[in-house]
Design a protein around this motif. Structure first.
Motif, short mmCIF file in Angstrom:
data_model
loop_
_atom_site.label_atom_id
_atom_site.label_comp_id
_atom_site.label_asym_id
_atom_site.label_seq_id
_atom_site.Cartn_x
_atom_site.Cartn_y
_atom_site.Cartn_z
N ALA A 46 -22.59 42.45 1.41
CA ALA A 46 -22.52 43.19 0.15
C ALA A 46 -21.34 44.16 0.16
O ALA A 46 -20.67 44.36 -0.85
CB ALA A 46 -23.83 43.95 -0.10
N ALA A 49 -17.96 43.16 -1.14
CA ALA A 49 -17.66 43.23 -2.58
C ALA A 49 -16.72 44.38 -2.90
O ALA A 49 -15.89 44.28 -3.82
CB ALA A 49 -18.96 43.37 -3.37
N THR A 50 -16.82 45.48 -2.16
CA THR A 50 -15.93 46.62 -2.40
C THR A 50 -14.48 46.25 -2.14
O THR A 50 -13.60 46.49 -2.98
CB THR A 50 -16.33 47.80 -1.50
OG1 THR A 50 -17.65 48.23 -1.83
CG2 THR A 50 -15.37 48.98 -1.70
N ALA A 53 -13.07 43.57 -4.58
CA ALA A 53 -12.74 44.17 -5.87
C ALA A 53 -11.46 44.99 -5.78
O ALA A 53 -10.62 44.96 -6.69
CB ALA A 53 -13.89 45.04 -6.36
N TYR A 98 -24.35 44.30 -4.46
CA TYR A 98 -23.09 43.59 -4.71
C TYR A 98 -22.39 44.16 -5.94
O TYR A 98 -21.18 44.43 -5.92
CB TYR A 98 -23.35 42.09 -4.92
CG TYR A 98 -23.26 41.26 -3.67
CD1 TYR A 98 -22.04 40.91 -3.12
CD2 TYR A 98 -24.42 40.81 -3.03
CE1 TYR A 98 -21.95 40.15 -1.98
CE2 TYR A 98 -24.35 40.04 -1.88
CZ TYR A 98 -23.11 39.71 -1.36
OH TYR A 98 -23.03 38.95 -0.21
N ALA A 102 -18.97 46.40 -5.81
CA ALA A 102 -17.80 45.88 -6.50
C ALA A 102 -17.21 46.95 -7.43
O ALA A 102 -15.99 47.14 -7.50
CB ALA A 102 -18.16 44.63 -7.30
#
Length: 398
Positions: A46, A49-50, A53, A98, A102
């Motif tokens: 998860a 996702a950072t 993005a 997630y 993001a």
């Protein structure tokens, strides 16, 4: 610097406080995974996702800074803080994480080095390294405060209260500066004082290459690979350090204190490396910072030995934070300042592959019962990248 330039630089410092948000999730890992019944590898996925993005948003942010200016980008990112932390505080599944992570990547790209580095570089030439160093200490200062506040609130109430509190509080502080203080340099503003020639290679601000020209150079790809190795390693350490130490029998308060101390080292590191880069070639400062980073990964193999732990905190904290200062200076040295934002944005796409660093480390733990294999991989990668840095040079359009 003129009075206006000082005020803009201070506003940039306040905006950089937002980058402290990303540091709280490592210390809160145990709370979040326990509450949502997640494995560490699932949680690490998860967190990817950072960085994904950020990688996708950074070139867009660089383009927007050139086309519409830094202020609209900063304001939109601050408003996104509220949406992100309200959402994360209500997360009930891996999917919610997630989405929240993001959004965290998007706001970090908007308030991060691409935008702020471009603004500071416009307003400051003489002493640019020091100015960037001071501005970038904002993330470290905020990280120390956010980590301590979030950890305390997680113990006293819950990790949800912790995220909601720091999210709303930080946004309320940053928004007035993003909306009313930080802006691009415009014709008619006082020109920044030029750097005297003896201060080194940044005096001429490089050849002012376009982002397209930069993509065809050797230095761009050396910088790209170096940034990949940096994020693959550093993001993993930030995510796992506290839980790694607690797994080894160190109490949570002590483990968090070492984590906070490593981040606090960034306050000293960024100012020192900024001063150093102003007096020497940016290339020398860049190689020094990445050399120390490689050394920190070697020291990592001896953890959690009590004698070695504070040494690791010093070396990793110093070198990790130094990258914030020396990297944009190296871009300016290789390609010039005029298109720093889009070139930096293109380089930040490296976060797409590098984002698997934390997930890879947690997978090693879930699969083999320890992080040892991940640590050995980090050592090899950092050593190879360090040797490649001697290929960097000032590039010129063909």
């Amino acid at each position: 610097m003129t009075g206006r330039a000082r005020w803009v630089v201070f506003g940039c410092f306040i905006c950089q406080l937002a980058l402290g948000y990303g540091y709280v999730f490592g210390p809160l890992l145990a709370d979040i995974t326990a509450d949502l019944d997640l494995t560490r590898s699932a949680y690490g996925s998860a967190r990817v996702a950072t960085t994904v993005a950020m990688a996708l948003a950074s070139p867009v942010v660089g383009w927007l800074v050139v086309r519409v200016g830094a202020r609209p980008v900063l304001v939109a990112a601050v408003l996104l803080i509220v949406v992100t932390y309200v959402g994360l505080s209500r997360a009930s599944s891996l999917t919610d994480l997630y989405v929240g992570y993001a959004l965290l990547g998007l706001l970090t790209a908007g308030l991060g080095d691409v935008t702020i580095g471009a603004v500071v570089s416009q307003w400051v030439v003489r002493g640019r390294g020091l100015a960037l160093g001071i501005v970038y200490t904002g993330s470290n200062l905020a990280a120390v405060v956010f980590v301590q506040v979030a950890t305390w609130l997680a113990v006293q109430q819950s990790w949800r209260t912790a995220l909601l509190t720091i999210g709303l509080g930080g946004a309320a502080l940053i928004l007035p500066f993003a909306a009313g203080v930080v802006r691009d340099w415009r014709p008619g503003d006082p020109k920044p004082a030029p750097a005297p020639t003896p201060r080194g290679v940044l005096a001429a601000d490089g050849p002012h290459m376009t982002s397209r020209d930069a993509l065809r150079t050797r230095s761009f790809w050396v910088l790209f690979v170096a940034l990949f190795s940096f994020f693959f390693y550093a993001l993993a350490i930030l995510d796992l350090l506290v839980v790694f130490l607690t797994d080894a029998g160190i109490d949570r308060q002590t483990a968090t204190a070492y984590f906070s101390f490593a981040i606090l080292m960034g306050l000293l590191s960024k100012v020192m490396m900024g001063l150093f880069a102003d007096r020497m070639a940016a290339r020398v400062a860049f190689i020094l910072a990445f050399g120390l980073l490689a050394l920190s990964s070697l020291i990592l193999l001896a953890l959690p030995a009590p004698v070695v732990l504070p040494v690791f905190a010093v070396v990793f904290g110093f070198s990790y934070a130094a990258r914030d200062v020396v990297y944009p200076l190296m871009i300016a040295e290789c390609f010039g300042v005029r298109n720093l934002a889009p070139i930096y944005g293109n380089l930040m796409t490296v976060l797409l592959p590098a984002s698997v660093g934390p997930a890879f480390a947690h997978w090693c733990f879930d699969r083999f019962g320890s992080y040892e294999i991940a640590f050995e991989v980090f050592v090899g990668m950092n050593a190879l990248v360090f040797t490649s840095l001697f290929l960097l040079r000032r590039e010129h359009p063909e």
